[in-house]
Scaffold this motif. Structure first.
Motif, PDB file in Angstrom:
ATOM      1  N   GLY A  46       0.775  -1.234   0.000  1.00  0.00           N
ATOM      2  CA  GLY A  46       0.000   0.000   0.000  1.00  0.00           C
ATOM      3  C   GLY A  46       0.807   1.285   0.000  1.00  0.00           C
ATOM      4  N   SER A  47       2.137   1.187  -0.005  1.00  0.00           N
ATOM      5  CA  SER A  47       2.932   2.418   0.037  1.00  0.00           C
ATOM      6  C   SER A  47       2.878   3.156  -1.300  1.00  0.00           C
ATOM      7  CB  SER A  47       4.379   2.116   0.437  1.00  0.00           C
ATOM      8  OG  SER A  47       5.010   1.329  -0.545  1.00  0.00           O
ATOM      9  N   LEU A  48       2.993   4.483  -1.211  1.00  0.00           N
ATOM     10  CA  LEU A  48       3.035   5.330  -2.396  1.00  0.00           C
ATOM     11  C   LEU A  48       4.485   5.558  -2.769  1.00  0.00           C
ATOM     12  CD1 LEU A  48       0.428   8.025  -1.316  1.00  0.00           C
ATOM     13  CD2 LEU A  48       0.034   5.981  -2.696  1.00  0.00           C
ATOM     14  N   ARG A  49       4.751   5.696  -4.073  1.00  0.00           N
ATOM     15  CA  ARG A  49       6.131   5.968  -4.464  1.00  0.00           C
ATOM     16  C   ARG A  49       6.212   6.983  -5.593  1.00  0.00           C
ATOM     17  NH1 ARG A  49       5.685   0.370  -6.056  1.00  0.00           N
ATOM     18  NH2 ARG A  49       5.885   0.070  -8.293  1.00  0.00           N
ATOM     19  N   GLN A  50       7.134   7.891  -5.393  1.00  0.00           N
ATOM     20  CA  GLN A  50       7.469   8.896  -6.388  1.00  0.00           C
ATOM     21  C   GLN A  50       8.941   9.204  -6.183  1.00  0.00           C
ATOM     22  OE1 GLN A  50       5.847  10.047  -8.906  1.00  0.00           O
ATOM     23  NE2 GLN A  50       7.253  11.649  -9.511  1.00  0.00           N
ATOM     24  N   PRO A  51       9.785   9.080  -7.144  1.00  0.00           N
ATOM     25  CA  PRO A  51       9.493   8.875  -8.551  1.00  0.00           C
ATOM     26  C   PRO A  51       9.058   7.434  -8.822  1.00  0.00           C
ATOM     27  CG  PRO A  51      11.863   8.900  -8.213  1.00  0.00           C
ATOM     28  CD  PRO A  51      11.226   9.237  -6.895  1.00  0.00           C
ATOM     29  N   PRO A  52       8.352   7.247  -9.937  1.00  0.00           N
ATOM     30  CA  PRO A  52       7.874   5.912 -10.281  1.00  0.00           C
ATOM     31  C   PRO A  52       9.018   4.967 -10.613  1.00  0.00           C
ATOM     32  CG  PRO A  52       7.218   7.527 -11.949  1.00  0.00           C
ATOM     33  CD  PRO A  52       7.937   8.260 -10.888  1.00  0.00           C
ATOM     34  N   GLY A  53       8.778   3.713 -10.379  1.00  0.00           N
ATOM     35  CA  GLY A  53       9.766   2.686 -10.692  1.00  0.00           C
ATOM     36  C   GLY A  53       9.090   1.347 -10.869  1.00  0.00           C
ATOM     37  N   PRO A  54       9.831   0.360 -11.322  1.00  0.00           N
ATOM     38  CA  PRO A  54       9.231  -0.949 -11.596  1.00  0.00           C
ATOM     39  C   PRO A  54       8.945  -1.765 -10.340  1.00  0.00           C
ATOM     40  CG  PRO A  54      11.559  -0.996 -12.095  1.00  0.00           C
ATOM     41  CD  PRO A  54      11.217   0.430 -11.746  1.00  0.00           C
ATOM     42  N   MET A  55       9.607  -1.443  -9.203  1.00  0.00           N
ATOM     43  CA  MET A  55       9.501  -2.278  -8.014  1.00  0.00           C
ATOM     44  C   MET A  55       9.326  -1.420  -6.767  1.00  0.00           C
ATOM     45  SD  MET A  55      12.351  -4.971  -6.563  1.00  0.00           S
ATOM     46  CE  MET A  55      12.216  -6.035  -7.993  1.00  0.00           C
ATOM     47  N   CYS A  56       8.519  -1.901  -5.841  1.00  0.00           N
ATOM     48  CA  CYS A  56       8.324  -1.212  -4.569  1.00  0.00           C
ATOM     49  C   CYS A  56       9.616  -1.290  -3.762  1.00  0.00           C
ATOM     50  CB  CYS A  56       7.186  -1.865  -3.795  1.00  0.00           C
ATOM     51  SG  CYS A  56       6.926  -1.134  -2.161  1.00  0.00           S
ATOM     52  N   PRO A  57      10.125  -0.140  -3.314  1.00  0.00           N
ATOM     53  CA  PRO A  57      11.350  -0.174  -2.513  1.00  0.00           C
ATOM     54  C   PRO A  57      11.139  -0.770  -1.122  1.00  0.00           C
ATOM     55  CG  PRO A  57      10.556   2.077  -2.705  1.00  0.00           C
ATOM     56  CD  PRO A  57       9.671   1.227  -3.568  1.00  0.00           C
ATOM     57  N   GLY A  58       9.889  -0.822  -0.657  1.00  0.00           N
ATOM     58  CA  GLY A  58       9.610  -1.370   0.671  1.00  0.00           C
ATOM     59  C   GLY A  58       9.503  -2.884   0.706  1.00  0.00           C
ATOM     60  N   CYS A  59       8.725  -3.458  -0.223  1.00  0.00           N
ATOM     61  CA  CYS A  59       8.471  -4.908  -0.181  1.00  0.00           C
ATOM     62  C   CYS A  59       8.925  -5.640  -1.445  1.00  0.00           C
ATOM     63  CB  CYS A  59       6.992  -5.172   0.087  1.00  0.00           C
ATOM     64  SG  CYS A  59       5.902  -4.764  -1.302  1.00  0.00           S
ATOM     65  N   GLN A  60       9.485  -4.925  -2.396  1.00  0.00           N
ATOM     66  CA  GLN A  60       9.984  -5.459  -3.664  1.00  0.00           C
ATOM     67  C   GLN A  60       8.902  -6.071  -4.562  1.00  0.00           C
ATOM     68  OE1 GLN A  60      12.075  -6.091  -0.724  1.00  0.00           O
ATOM     69  NE2 GLN A  60      12.923  -4.170  -1.443  1.00  0.00           N
ATOM     70  N   SER A  61       7.660  -5.696  -4.344  1.00  0.00           N
ATOM     71  CA  SER A  61       6.566  -6.165  -5.194  1.00  0.00           C
ATOM     72  C   SER A  61       6.612  -5.456  -6.542  1.00  0.00           C
ATOM     73  CB  SER A  61       5.226  -5.867  -4.520  1.00  0.00           C
ATOM     74  OG  SER A  61       4.155  -6.157  -5.393  1.00  0.00           O
ATOM     75  N   LEU A  62       6.214  -6.166  -7.575  1.00  0.00           N
ATOM     76  CA  LEU A  62       6.108  -5.588  -8.918  1.00  0.00           C
ATOM     77  C   LEU A  62       4.674  -5.157  -9.230  1.00  0.00           C
ATOM     78  CD1 LEU A  62       8.377  -8.087 -10.876  1.00  0.00           C
ATOM     79  CD2 LEU A  62       8.968  -5.801 -10.058  1.00  0.00           C
ATOM     80  N   ALA A  63       3.741  -5.441  -8.324  1.00  0.00           N
ATOM     81  CA  ALA A  63       2.326  -5.136  -8.542  1.00  0.00           C
ATOM     82  C   ALA A  63       2.008  -3.737  -8.018  1.00  0.00           C
ATOM     83  CB  ALA A  63       1.446  -6.171  -7.840  1.00  0.00           C
ATOM     84  N   TRP A  64       1.407  -2.905  -8.862  1.00  0.00           N
ATOM     85  CA  TRP A  64       1.045  -1.549  -8.460  1.00  0.00           C
ATOM     86  C   TRP A  64      -0.108  -1.056  -9.313  1.00  0.00           C
ATOM     87  CZ3 TRP A  64       1.325   2.442 -11.995  1.00  0.00           C
ATOM     88  CH2 TRP A  64       2.067   2.192 -13.152  1.00  0.00           C
ATOM     89  N   HIS A  65      -0.709   0.039  -8.858  1.00  0.00           N
ATOM     90  CA  HIS A  65      -1.749   0.717  -9.634  1.00  0.00           C
ATOM     91  C   HIS A  65      -1.561   2.220  -9.460  1.00  0.00           C
ATOM     92  CE1 HIS A  65      -3.523   0.428  -5.605  1.00  0.00           C
ATOM     93  NE2 HIS A  65      -4.160   1.558  -5.915  1.00  0.00           N
ATOM     94  N   PRO A  66      -2.016   3.023 -10.438  1.00  0.00           N
ATOM     95  CA  PRO A  66      -1.929   4.471 -10.267  1.00  0.00           C
ATOM     96  C   PRO A  66      -2.987   4.954  -9.286  1.00  0.00           C
ATOM     97  CG  PRO A  66      -2.883   3.947 -12.407  1.00  0.00           C
ATOM     98  CD  PRO A  66      -2.498   2.652 -11.769  1.00  0.00           C
ATOM     99  N   ARG A  67      -2.594   5.901  -8.445  1.00  0.00           N
ATOM    100  CA  ARG A  67      -3.529   6.487  -7.485  1.00  0.00           C
ATOM    101  C   ARG A  67      -3.578   7.990  -7.726  1.00  0.00           C
ATOM    102  NH1 ARG A  67      -3.574   6.281  -0.906  1.00  0.00           N
ATOM    103  NH2 ARG A  67      -5.217   7.832  -0.677  1.00  0.00           N
ATOM    104  N   SER A  68      -4.778   8.514  -7.774  1.00  0.00           N
ATOM    105  CA  SER A  68      -4.974   9.942  -7.986  1.00  0.00           C
ATOM    106  C   SER A  68      -4.840  10.680  -6.653  1.00  0.00           C
ATOM    107  CB  SER A  68      -6.363  10.178  -8.583  1.00  0.00           C
ATOM    108  OG  SER A  68      -6.552  11.540  -8.844  1.00  0.00           O
ATOM    109  N   LEU A  69      -4.092  11.785  -6.683  1.00  0.00           N
ATOM    110  CA  LEU A  69      -3.931  12.620  -5.496  1.00  0.00           C
ATOM    111  C   LEU A  69      -4.718  13.905  -5.682  1.00  0.00           C
ATOM    112  CD1 LEU A  69      -0.095  12.192  -4.912  1.00  0.00           C
ATOM    113  CD2 LEU A  69      -1.960  10.913  -3.865  1.00  0.00           C
ATOM    114  N   CYS A  70      -4.994  14.580  -4.579  1.00  0.00           N
ATOM    115  CA  CYS A  70      -5.816  15.790  -4.642  1.00  0.00           C
ATOM    116  C   CYS A  70      -5.045  16.995  -5.171  1.00  0.00           C
ATOM    117  CB  CYS A  70      -6.407  16.097  -3.275  1.00  0.00           C
ATOM    118  SG  CYS A  70      -5.200  16.613  -2.053  1.00  0.00           S
TER     119      CYS A  70
END
Length: 77
Positions: A46-70
């Motif tokens: 569930g962590s957010l990441r910017q800049p975008p990358g292929p892998m989550c730096p926290g859990c190394q998952s490759l699964a992600w979706h775009p989330r809209s911010l306000c």
């Protein structure tokens, strides 16, 4: 006398610098075209990441979706 960087033998660096285009950023620019601010959100932790990358730096998952911010917040640089 010509005091430009080119005249003294140094390579001229374009300004602004050329952008290195990565496919991981496509969703961000597509959202920007439609007036949306998007970031990647990891599907596993569930962590957010910017800049975008292929892998989550926290859990190394490759699964992600775009989330809209306000679009409101603070920038720390």
């Amino acid at each position: 006398p010509d005091l430009s960087l080119a005249s003294i033998g140094r390579p001229r660096i374009p300004f602004p610098p050329d952008v290195v285009w990565m496919r991981d950023q496509d969703f961000f620019w597509d959202g920007a075209k439609h007036g949306k601010l998007l970031v990647q959100q990891c599907d596993d932790c569930g962590s957010l990441r910017q800049p975008p990358g292929p892998m989550c730096p926290g859990c190394q998952s490759l699964a992600w979706h775009p989330r809209s911010l306000c679009g409101r917040g603070s920038v720390f640089a």
